[in-house]
Design an enzyme around this catalytic site. Sequence first.
Site, PDB file in Angstrom:
ATOM      1  N   PHE A 190       8.480  51.410  34.969  1.00 30.42           N
ATOM      2  CA  PHE A 190       7.731  50.712  33.918  1.00 30.42           C
ATOM      3  C   PHE A 190       6.298  50.408  34.336  1.00 30.42           C
ATOM      4  CE2 PHE A 190      12.154  49.831  32.652  1.00 30.42           C
ATOM      5  CZ  PHE A 190      12.092  50.235  31.316  1.00 30.42           C
TER       6      PHE A 190
ATOM      7  N   THR B  72      10.069  57.472  24.922  1.00 29.97           N
ATOM      8  CA  THR B  72      10.453  56.918  26.217  1.00 29.97           C
ATOM      9  C   THR B  72      11.898  56.406  26.241  1.00 29.97           C
ATOM     10  OG1 THR B  72       9.334  54.947  25.402  1.00 29.97           O
ATOM     11  CG2 THR B  72       8.183  56.220  27.066  1.00 29.97           C
TER      12      THR B  72
ATOM     13  N   CYS C  58       4.674  48.056  31.534  1.00 34.92           N
ATOM     14  CA  CYS C  58       5.149  48.213  30.151  1.00 34.92           C
ATOM     15  C   CYS C  58       5.397  46.867  29.472  1.00 34.92           C
ATOM     16  CB  CYS C  58       6.443  49.013  30.165  1.00 34.92           C
ATOM     17  SG  CYS C  58       7.100  49.299  28.530  1.00 34.92           S
TER      18      CYS C  58
END
Length: 492
Positions: free
Chosen positions: A429, A299, A436
């Site tokens: 996110f 990521t 996240c």
Amino acid sequence: MGIPVPQPPESFIIGNLKEIDPDYGLGSLERLAKLYGPIYRLNILGQKLIVLSSQELVNEASSTSTWEKTLPTALKEIRALAGDGLFTAYNHEANWKLAHKILIPAFGPGNIRAMFPDMYDIASQLSLKWERFGEDNRIDVANDFTSFADHLRSTQAHVGHHRIVFVQLPACLHVEGHCCQDGPARSINIYRFNSFYKDTMHPFVEAMVDVLLESGQRTRRLPIQQTLMVRASRKYQQDIDYLHDLCDKIVAERKAHPTDSKDLLNLMLNGRDKETGEGLTVENIRYQMVTFLIAGHETTSGLLSFTFYYLLKNPHTLQRAQEEVDRVTQGQPLTLEHLPHLKYIDAALKEALRLNPTAPMFVVKPKQTSGTYTFDTGHEIDATENCGILLSTLHKDPKVWGDDADVFRPERMLDGGFEKLPPNSWKPFGNGMRACIGRPFAWQESLIVVAMILQRFNLELVDPKYDLRVKQTLTIKPVGFEMRARVRKGSR
Ligand code: MNH
């Protein structure tokens, strides 16, 4: 009766499978959004997926009182590896809340700041490699950043409070030893997954990547096809067993030789829910270990690669970013105090994630367990249907981002940026409590790398005519993107 949700014509048994390019599913979903609009339904081998991509619809589906995260088929497959770890846990699973409570402090600002020296050190190594290889070297950007990110998470071992990386293997498991000055107890703790100077991945990372790829393949097979994939299935299971076994060994090793180090592994072993006194099981700790590997492997490196791609393709933005680093650091080595002043670089990272969200989709569903759900737009779905948030299309919603939504323009992210826009316009996110957990970690590491590289090098595309091509696994990253790095005159 609500408005029916549009859907491409289905084929017998396989449904809309043919609409999806096996190598680039994301591109297919974007194409279908252009054809069918901001809400449409797909049927992939009997599995339904509603695809949402306007701010209006996503905003509604972001309300956590009525909606929750769920797992698309690909993530359900990954549960074979990551079980009820943070990323692949269902919202209602008790272990999600428990692990979240125990682990969230490790990602707090103080702890992330304490990681600065480590992050700085690893970024310096990357920079040193580019320096040594010289200005004619063709840098495969996505590869170098992936190995950088793996490095980073495998060498957190020796600074900070709750250090992110628990991957502290005993010496016997070493692939590549590393000695540090401050004593033998620590030297065996450092484990490098991946050498900057080797093209091969560590077997642990390779096994993980293979499991992720096979998990993706499985979502495209009918059960009958799956039973025929004997060899693939055997390797898949072997890879999973290998990864689990390695994690279990790390845990056993730590239990046999406890340390008082405040790293993530100790936090997982010793952390307790303050109200109930409950701790994580050994099985769940193993799942968290693979989860952190999966989550951080591609990521952040994708984010860095896309950022450099856009900076190089838009030279005025590159220049502005470089001027900013020079102004903020005044030719001195980067420090933690410099980071909040790198506003343009911060904006460039946000803008790169807008155009190319490296985790391109997450999936939610209404909390109600039966009946139908009607959106404010009037569209009606079954309450049990999964809804995928298609981030790349959401991030270009013309109502929010305007006519130049396709253009890389970091300026739009300055001075409050997306926060001035309608809510839930920018969601790389994820959402709510299930967003996240690694975001502060990823952000700090990205700021450091971009700043350091711009400070030390002038960059150029190997092929000025290169246009972005994207490769997709669980995440996306550029392919074939190469650049050259020339040490700047007067930089250290
Ligand atoms: Mn991360 C969840 C994107 C870096 C650890 N991450 C998510 C989700 C998105 C996401 C989107 C929500 C997924 C879903 O709803 O199904 N993550 C990113 C991006 C970057 C990133 C774009 C980098 C840029 N993530 C990282 C890093 C780590 C990490 C680095 C680890 C250090 N992420 C996680 C974990 C979760 C997650 C763990 C699951 C959190 C939860 O549900 O409790």
